[in-house]
Design an enzyme around this catalytic site. Structure first.
Site, PDB file in Angstrom:
ATOM      1  N   SER A  87      -2.666  -3.332   2.880  1.00 18.85           N
ATOM      2  CA  SER A  87      -1.260  -3.701   2.641  1.00 18.85           C
ATOM      3  C   SER A  87      -1.167  -5.179   2.276  1.00 18.85           C
ATOM      4  O   SER A  87      -1.674  -6.028   3.005  1.00 18.85           O
ATOM      5  CB  SER A  87      -0.428  -3.481   3.901  1.00 18.85           C
ATOM      6  OG  SER A  87      -0.525  -2.147   4.291  1.00 18.85           O
ATOM      7  N   GLU A 110       0.422 -10.127   3.914  1.00 20.60           N
ATOM      8  CA  GLU A 110      -0.474  -9.839   5.048  1.00 20.60           C
ATOM      9  C   GLU A 110      -1.852 -10.490   4.888  1.00 20.60           C
ATOM     10  O   GLU A 110      -2.344 -11.117   5.836  1.00 20.60           O
ATOM     11  CB  GLU A 110      -0.606  -8.323   5.245  1.00 20.60           C
ATOM     12  CG  GLU A 110      -1.348  -7.984   6.512  1.00 20.60           C
ATOM     13  CD  GLU A 110      -1.328  -6.500   6.853  1.00 20.60           C
ATOM     14  OE1 GLU A 110      -0.248  -5.883   6.837  1.00 20.60           O
ATOM     15  OE2 GLU A 110      -2.410  -5.967   7.140  1.00 20.60           O
ATOM     16  N   ARG A 135       0.634  -7.525  14.040  1.00 18.62           N
ATOM     17  CA  ARG A 135      -0.224  -8.205  13.039  1.00 18.62           C
ATOM     18  C   ARG A 135      -0.470  -9.681  13.383  1.00 18.62           C
ATOM     19  O   ARG A 135      -0.650 -10.510  12.482  1.00 18.62           O
ATOM     20  CB  ARG A 135       0.388  -8.124  11.630  1.00 18.62           C
ATOM     21  CG  ARG A 135       0.526  -6.723  11.083  1.00 18.62           C
ATOM     22  CD  ARG A 135      -0.842  -6.063  10.872  1.00 18.62           C
ATOM     23  NE  ARG A 135      -0.695  -4.797  10.175  1.00 18.62           N
ATOM     24  CZ  ARG A 135      -0.540  -3.608  10.772  1.00 18.62           C
ATOM     25  NH1 ARG A 135      -0.544  -3.517  12.097  1.00 18.62           N
ATOM     26  NH2 ARG A 135      -0.418  -2.518  10.055  1.00 18.62           N
TER      27      ARG A 135
HETATM   28  C1  LIG Z   1      -8.114  -0.171   2.196  1.00 16.81           C
HETATM   29  C2  LIG Z   1      -7.686  -1.074   3.322  1.00 16.81           C
HETATM   30  C3  LIG Z   1      -6.922  -0.561   4.356  1.00 16.81           C
HETATM   31  C4  LIG Z   1      -6.507  -1.376   5.412  1.00 16.81           C
HETATM   32  N1  LIG Z   1      -5.752  -0.832   6.415  1.00 16.81           N
HETATM   33  C5  LIG Z   1      -5.330  -1.599   7.443  1.00 16.81           C
HETATM   34  C6  LIG Z   1      -4.516  -1.030   8.489  1.00 16.81           C
HETATM   35  O1  LIG Z   1      -4.191   0.146   8.482  1.00 16.81           O
HETATM   36  N2  LIG Z   1      -4.133  -1.846   9.495  1.00 16.81           N
HETATM   37  C7  LIG Z   1      -4.482  -3.164   9.553  1.00 16.81           C
HETATM   38  O2  LIG Z   1      -4.080  -3.837  10.507  1.00 16.81           O
HETATM   39  N3  LIG Z   1      -5.250  -3.716   8.593  1.00 16.81           N
HETATM   40  C8  LIG Z   1      -5.678  -2.979   7.533  1.00 16.81           C
HETATM   41  N4  LIG Z   1      -6.433  -3.528   6.542  1.00 16.81           N
HETATM   42  C9  LIG Z   1      -6.754  -4.970   6.584  1.00 16.81           C
HETATM   43  C10 LIG Z   1      -8.173  -5.283   7.115  1.00 16.81           C
HETATM   44  O3  LIG Z   1      -9.058  -4.226   6.912  1.00 16.81           O
HETATM   45  C11 LIG Z   1      -8.174  -5.627   8.592  1.00 16.81           C
HETATM   46  O4  LIG Z   1      -7.303  -6.700   8.844  1.00 16.81           O
HETATM   47  C12 LIG Z   1      -9.571  -5.993   9.086  1.00 16.81           C
HETATM   48  O5  LIG Z   1      -9.581  -6.107  10.482  1.00 16.81           O
HETATM   49  C13 LIG Z   1     -10.119  -7.281   8.478  1.00 16.81           C
HETATM   50  O6  LIG Z   1     -11.483  -7.390   8.841  1.00 16.81           O
HETATM   51  P1  LIG Z   1     -12.504  -8.259   8.042  1.00 16.81           P
HETATM   52  O7  LIG Z   1     -13.760  -8.300   8.842  1.00 16.81           O
HETATM   53  O8  LIG Z   1     -12.649  -7.756   6.661  1.00 16.81           O
HETATM   54  O9  LIG Z   1     -11.805  -9.692   8.072  1.00 16.81           O
HETATM   55  P2  LIG Z   1     -11.787 -10.805   6.928  1.00 16.81           P
HETATM   56  O10 LIG Z   1     -10.961 -10.353   5.792  1.00 16.81           O
HETATM   57  O11 LIG Z   1     -13.168 -11.266   6.624  1.00 16.81           O
HETATM   58  O12 LIG Z   1     -11.028 -11.976   7.704  1.00 16.81           O
HETATM   59  C14 LIG Z   1      -9.674 -11.816   8.059  1.00 16.81           C
HETATM   60  C15 LIG Z   1      -9.299 -12.940   9.031  1.00 16.81           C
HETATM   61  O13 LIG Z   1     -10.056 -12.802  10.231  1.00 16.81           O
HETATM   62  C16 LIG Z   1     -10.837 -13.988  10.481  1.00 16.81           C
HETATM   63  N5  LIG Z   1     -12.105 -13.534  11.056  1.00 16.81           N
HETATM   64  C17 LIG Z   1     -12.921 -12.547  10.606  1.00 16.81           C
HETATM   65  N6  LIG Z   1     -13.955 -12.381  11.439  1.00 16.81           N
HETATM   66  C18 LIG Z   1     -13.812 -13.313  12.425  1.00 16.81           C
HETATM   67  C19 LIG Z   1     -14.569 -13.679  13.576  1.00 16.81           C
HETATM   68  N7  LIG Z   1     -15.686 -13.032  13.922  1.00 16.81           N
HETATM   69  N8  LIG Z   1     -14.125 -14.705  14.336  1.00 16.81           N
HETATM   70  C20 LIG Z   1     -12.981 -15.366  14.022  1.00 16.81           C
HETATM   71  N9  LIG Z   1     -12.223 -15.070  12.973  1.00 16.81           N
HETATM   72  C21 LIG Z   1     -12.632 -14.055  12.185  1.00 16.81           C
HETATM   73  C22 LIG Z   1     -10.990 -14.648   9.128  1.00 16.81           C
HETATM   74  O14 LIG Z   1     -11.223 -16.035   9.286  1.00 16.81           O
HETATM   75  C23 LIG Z   1      -9.649 -14.341   8.509  1.00 16.81           C
HETATM   76  O15 LIG Z   1      -8.707 -15.240   9.026  1.00 16.81           O
HETATM   77  C24 LIG Z   1      -6.867  -2.744   5.453  1.00 16.81           C
HETATM   78  C25 LIG Z   1      -7.647  -3.272   4.400  1.00 16.81           C
HETATM   79  C26 LIG Z   1      -8.050  -2.448   3.350  1.00 16.81           C
HETATM   80  C27 LIG Z   1      -8.895  -3.030   2.252  1.00 16.81           C
END
Ligand SMILES: Cc1cc2nc3c(=O)[nH]c(=O)nc-3n(C[C@H](O)[C@H](O)[C@H](O)COP(=O)(O)OP(=O)(O)OC[C@H]3O[C@@H](n4cnc5c(N)ncnc54)[C@H](O)[C@@H]3O)c2cc1C
Length: 377
Positions: free
Chosen positions: A253, A371, A165
């Site tokens: 999570s 997380e 992570r």
């Molecule tokens: C139902 C559910 C299930 C999930 N299951 C998992 C799982 O099994 N495993 C897991 O690891 N995670 C899980 N997650 C967490 C999440 O989906 C992941 O971490 C996902 O990759 C976040 O993507 P996002 O685009 O929504 O990021 P955001 O929430 O928009 O951003 C998260 C972080 O990434 C940074 N960021 C986003 N895009 C960029 C970019 N292009 N450049 C630089 N920084 C950036 C942001 O600044 C922030 O720090 C889950 C979430 C949900 C809601």
């Protein structure tokens, strides 16, 4: 590129929580990024890069700075041979669509990461992982815009500091880069990763738990990519309310699984024996899965350390039914905090998370880490 003022952020998150951004813009390329950072510098603003908003909790007061929402698109084959393919995927692409595309093309490596919400760029940020697979195993390099030098750089996976992570993008280089593309190396040769117990059971132990055939061993059939993807989605959906399909907003999570040294694990075990009895400690032993030769128990294997399921500690501490205002612990997977009422505030979510953290600490001695990233607090 347009810079908007006072844009409500709740709709841009899967929690559906959060106040307004003072300024907000959409960036699709390095020229947009340059303009956005020049505007932020000129006005002395903090910045935040937003993907799909599925791993963040935004304060009810919003974010007093400039939010850059990354929305570039495109999937391109960079190279391929008989055994593998290298894909260049734009950060703004929906991650689960990318997984579906790979599965439909018979490319192996990301199928276990099915049905994780969010954008592709963010996959590298916390080295997303699920069901025995981690993003770092398929990322070849990451193409970034450097906020300080205004240059585009290609960072090799070995330069990204990937671990559980974690990467440089959420630690020492946090806020320094916008990730614009990720290069993924996928296999054309079947490589099913069924190390996660629920998944393995689905294909090999479902009917008869006793004569455990080895995956790929004599008499067993390698499941197809489509079968693995459907199994992952089915297993996930029982635990995680998928935010676009369920009303209960969440960020997956809320608590990370603690990683302990062997002595740290012993201490935890003693606390459990003292507070909950020997049976519960034995239950944890079965879950810690430190023996990689035990095929039924590989979910929590790490080299010299033990990853402990935080859900077990939360459940053990009697917190499964806890709620705070509109926020509640998800019954099927206590790692998840849900916006149960649809109107929960960030203060209610954080209040609940703190109650869980304090109770687990006092009953087990373990300090759980959150997380999702907290924005604007
Ligand atoms: C139902 C559910 C299930 C999930 N299951 C998992 C799982 O099994 N495993 C897991 O690891 N995670 C899980 N997650 C967490 C999440 O989906 C992941 O971490 C996902 O990759 C976040 O993507 P996002 O685009 O929504 O990021 P955001 O929430 O928009 O951003 C998260 C972080 O990434 C940074 N960021 C986003 N895009 C960029 C970019 N292009 N450049 C630089 N920084 C950036 C942001 O600044 C922030 O720090 C889950 C979430 C949900 C809601």
């Amino acid at each position: 590129m347009q810079i908007q003022e006072n844009v409500l952020l709740a709709p841009y998150t899967t929690f559906k929580i959060g106040g307004p951004a003072r300024y907000f813009c959409v960036v699709s390329d390095q020229f947009d990024a340059l303009q956005a950072y020049e505007f932020a510098d000129k006005n002395k603003l903090k910045t935040f890069v937003l993907g799909g908003g599925s791993n963040i909790l935004i304060s009810d007061n919003g974010f007093d700075g400039l939010v850059l929402k990354v929305e570039n698109r495109g999937v391109e084959i960079l190279s391929e041979d008989a055994n593998q393919v290298t894909l260049k995927v734009a950060s703004g692409e929906n991650w689960d669509e990318v997984v579906r595309f790979a599965v439909n093309n018979n490319w192996w490596g990301i199928e276990n990461l099915s049905h994780i919400p969010g954008s592709t760029g963010a996959i590298a940020v916390q080295n997303v992982g699920a069901y025995g697979q981690e993003a770092k195993n398929v990322i070849e390099s990451v193409v970034v815009f450097n906020k300080e030098t205004h240059e585009i750089q290609n960072l090799k996976a070995s330069e990204c500091g990937f671990s559980y992570r974690s990467s440089i993008f959420n630690t020492q280089a946090k806020g320094q880069y916008i990730i614009f593309y990720i290069h993924f190396k996928l296999s054309k040769v079947p490589k099913p990763n069924l190390s996660y117990r629920d998944l393995k059971n689905r294909f090999f132990f479902a009917e008869d738990p006793h004569p455990n055939p080895l995956p790929g061993g004599e008499g067993t059939k390698i499941p197809s990519l489509a079968e693995i993807r459907s199994a992952v989605i089915e297993i996930r959906d029982q635990k995680f309310p998928f935010p676009t399909e369920a009303k209960k907003g969440n960020a997956g999570s809320f608590f990370k699984n603690p990683v302990l040294s062997k002595s740290g694990y012993e201490k935890l075990r003693q606390a459990i024996v003292k507070n909950f009895g020997n049976d519960k400690a034995s239950e944890l032993d079965k879950k810690k899965f430190s023996d990689s030769t035990n095929l039924t128990a590989v979910k929590f294997v790490l080299n010299d350390s033990v990853k402990v399921p935080a859900a077990f500690l939360i459940d053990l501490s009697g917190l499964k039914n806890l709620s705070n205002g509109g926020a509640a612990i998800n019954q099927n997977q206590p790692l998840v905090i849900i916006n149960q009422s649809g109107t929960a505030t960030s203060a209610e979510v954080l209040g609940l998370a703190s109650q869980v953290k304090n109770a687990v600490l006092s009953k087990t001695g373990i300090s759980l880490n959150f997380e999702p990233e907290l924005i604007g607090f």
